[in-house]
Write a protein that holds these residues in place. Structure first.
Motif, short mmCIF file in Angstrom:
data_model
loop_
_atom_site.label_atom_id
_atom_site.label_comp_id
_atom_site.label_asym_id
_atom_site.label_seq_id
_atom_site.Cartn_x
_atom_site.Cartn_y
_atom_site.Cartn_z
N MET A 1 53.32 63.41 40.63
CA MET A 1 52.40 62.28 40.76
C MET A 1 52.77 61.48 42.01
N SER A 2 51.79 61.23 42.83
CA SER A 2 52.07 60.55 44.09
C SER A 2 51.29 59.24 44.18
N LEU A 3 51.84 58.35 44.98
CA LEU A 3 51.23 57.04 45.19
C LEU A 3 49.77 57.17 45.64
N SER A 4 49.47 58.28 46.34
CA SER A 4 48.10 58.45 46.85
C SER A 4 47.09 58.65 45.73
N ASN A 5 47.56 58.97 44.51
CA ASN A 5 46.64 59.06 43.36
C ASN A 5 46.21 57.69 42.86
N CYS A 6 46.96 56.65 43.24
CA CYS A 6 46.68 55.30 42.74
C CYS A 6 45.76 54.61 43.74
N ARG A 7 44.82 53.88 43.23
CA ARG A 7 43.84 53.26 44.15
C ARG A 7 43.15 52.09 43.49
N ILE A 8 42.59 51.25 44.36
CA ILE A 8 41.74 50.16 43.89
C ILE A 8 40.36 50.73 43.59
N ILE A 9 39.85 50.47 42.38
CA ILE A 9 38.52 50.93 41.99
C ILE A 9 37.61 49.71 41.91
N GLU A 10 36.48 49.78 42.62
CA GLU A 10 35.51 48.69 42.54
C GLU A 10 34.62 48.92 41.32
N LEU A 11 34.60 47.97 40.42
CA LEU A 11 33.85 48.09 39.17
C LEU A 11 32.43 47.56 39.36
N PRO A 12 31.51 48.02 38.51
CA PRO A 12 30.15 47.48 38.62
C PRO A 12 30.16 45.97 38.45
N LYS A 13 29.27 45.31 39.19
CA LYS A 13 29.18 43.84 39.10
C LYS A 13 27.70 43.47 39.04
N ILE A 14 27.30 42.85 37.96
CA ILE A 14 25.93 42.38 37.81
C ILE A 14 25.95 40.90 38.16
N SER A 15 25.47 40.61 39.38
CA SER A 15 25.47 39.21 39.83
C SER A 15 24.32 38.47 39.16
N ASP A 16 24.61 37.28 38.71
CA ASP A 16 23.61 36.53 37.94
C ASP A 16 23.91 35.05 38.12
N PRO A 17 22.90 34.23 38.39
CA PRO A 17 23.16 32.80 38.55
C PRO A 17 23.77 32.18 37.30
N ARG A 18 23.63 32.85 36.15
CA ARG A 18 24.23 32.32 34.91
C ARG A 18 25.71 32.69 34.80
N GLY A 19 26.17 33.52 35.75
CA GLY A 19 27.56 34.00 35.68
C GLY A 19 27.55 35.50 35.85
N ASN A 20 28.52 36.03 36.57
CA ASN A 20 28.55 37.47 36.86
C ASN A 20 29.11 38.26 35.68
N LEU A 21 28.79 39.57 35.66
CA LEU A 21 29.25 40.43 34.57
C LEU A 21 29.76 41.75 35.16
N SER A 22 30.92 42.18 34.74
CA SER A 22 31.45 43.49 35.14
C SER A 22 31.81 44.28 33.91
N PHE A 23 31.90 45.59 34.04
CA PHE A 23 32.23 46.42 32.88
C PHE A 23 33.00 47.67 33.33
N VAL A 24 33.66 48.29 32.38
CA VAL A 24 34.44 49.51 32.65
C VAL A 24 34.15 50.49 31.52
N GLU A 25 33.76 51.70 31.87
CA GLU A 25 33.59 52.76 30.87
C GLU A 25 34.66 53.82 31.09
N GLY A 26 35.42 54.09 30.03
CA GLY A 26 36.46 55.12 30.11
C GLY A 26 35.82 56.46 30.45
N GLY A 27 36.46 57.21 31.35
CA GLY A 27 35.96 58.53 31.72
C GLY A 27 34.80 58.48 32.70
N ASN A 28 34.27 57.29 32.96
CA ASN A 28 33.16 57.15 33.90
C ASN A 28 33.63 56.41 35.15
N HIS A 29 33.97 55.14 34.99
CA HIS A 29 34.43 54.37 36.15
C HIS A 29 35.91 54.60 36.42
#
Ligand code: TYD
Length: 135
Positions: A1-29
């Motif tokens: 296992m190498s450091l190059s396998n580790c990375r920043i993942i940008e998650l979905p972001k639903i921007s909304d004037p009422r407040g933003n929403l993000s989510f994570v699905e295992g095996g997908n994101h």
């Protein structure tokens, strides 16, 4: 296992004037299914958390609030990641020594994990980690 396998993942972001929403699905994101979530909060200034590796566990670390740093080390190289946005996650593969520091006040660190808590999966001694990582 190498450091190059580790990375920043940008998650979905639903921007909304009422407040933003993000989510994570295992095996997908992220490249693993989620079995557990835990979180650290009320971290006093100057504290360091972590300082261990996992033999088989995959994790995603998210700064849900505030900011902190994660230092990853595969036995050969180390890299410091600054997490400060709740729509970014740091994917940490198995056999990565990790330490967390530089917590801002009010920081909340959430960790999504591929397995339930299992003390046998931890390597808490740095020399033992190096021996296993460099074998
Ligand atoms: P630990 O993983 O060592 O925290 P850190 O990564 O900050 O060093 O866990 C601290 C304590 O909490 C330890 O006694 C084990 C316990 N713990 C659980 O019981 N369940 C969990 O899911 C986690 C993450 C920790």
């Amino acid at each position: 296992m190498s450091l190059s396998n580790c990375r920043i993942i940008e998650l979905p972001k639903i921007s909304d004037p009422r407040g933003n929403l993000s989510f994570v699905e295992g095996g997908n994101h992220i490249p693993f299914d989620i079995k557990r979530m835990y979180y650290m909060y009320d971290v006093p200034g100057g504290a360091e958390r972590g300082a261990h590796a996992h033999k088989g566990m995959h994790q995603l670390i998210i700064a849900m609030s505030g900011s902190f740093d994660v230092i990853l080390n595969d036995g050969h190289h180390a890299k410091r990641f600054h997490l400060a946005r709740s729509y970014y996650g740091l994917y940490v593969c198995p056999m990565m020594w990790r330490a967390l520091d530089n917590f801002s006040s009010g920081a909340v660190c959430a960790v999504l994990s591929s397995s339930r808590y299992d003390e046998d999966d931890y390597i808490r001694d740095y020399d033992s980690f190096l021996k296993a990582a460099l074998a």
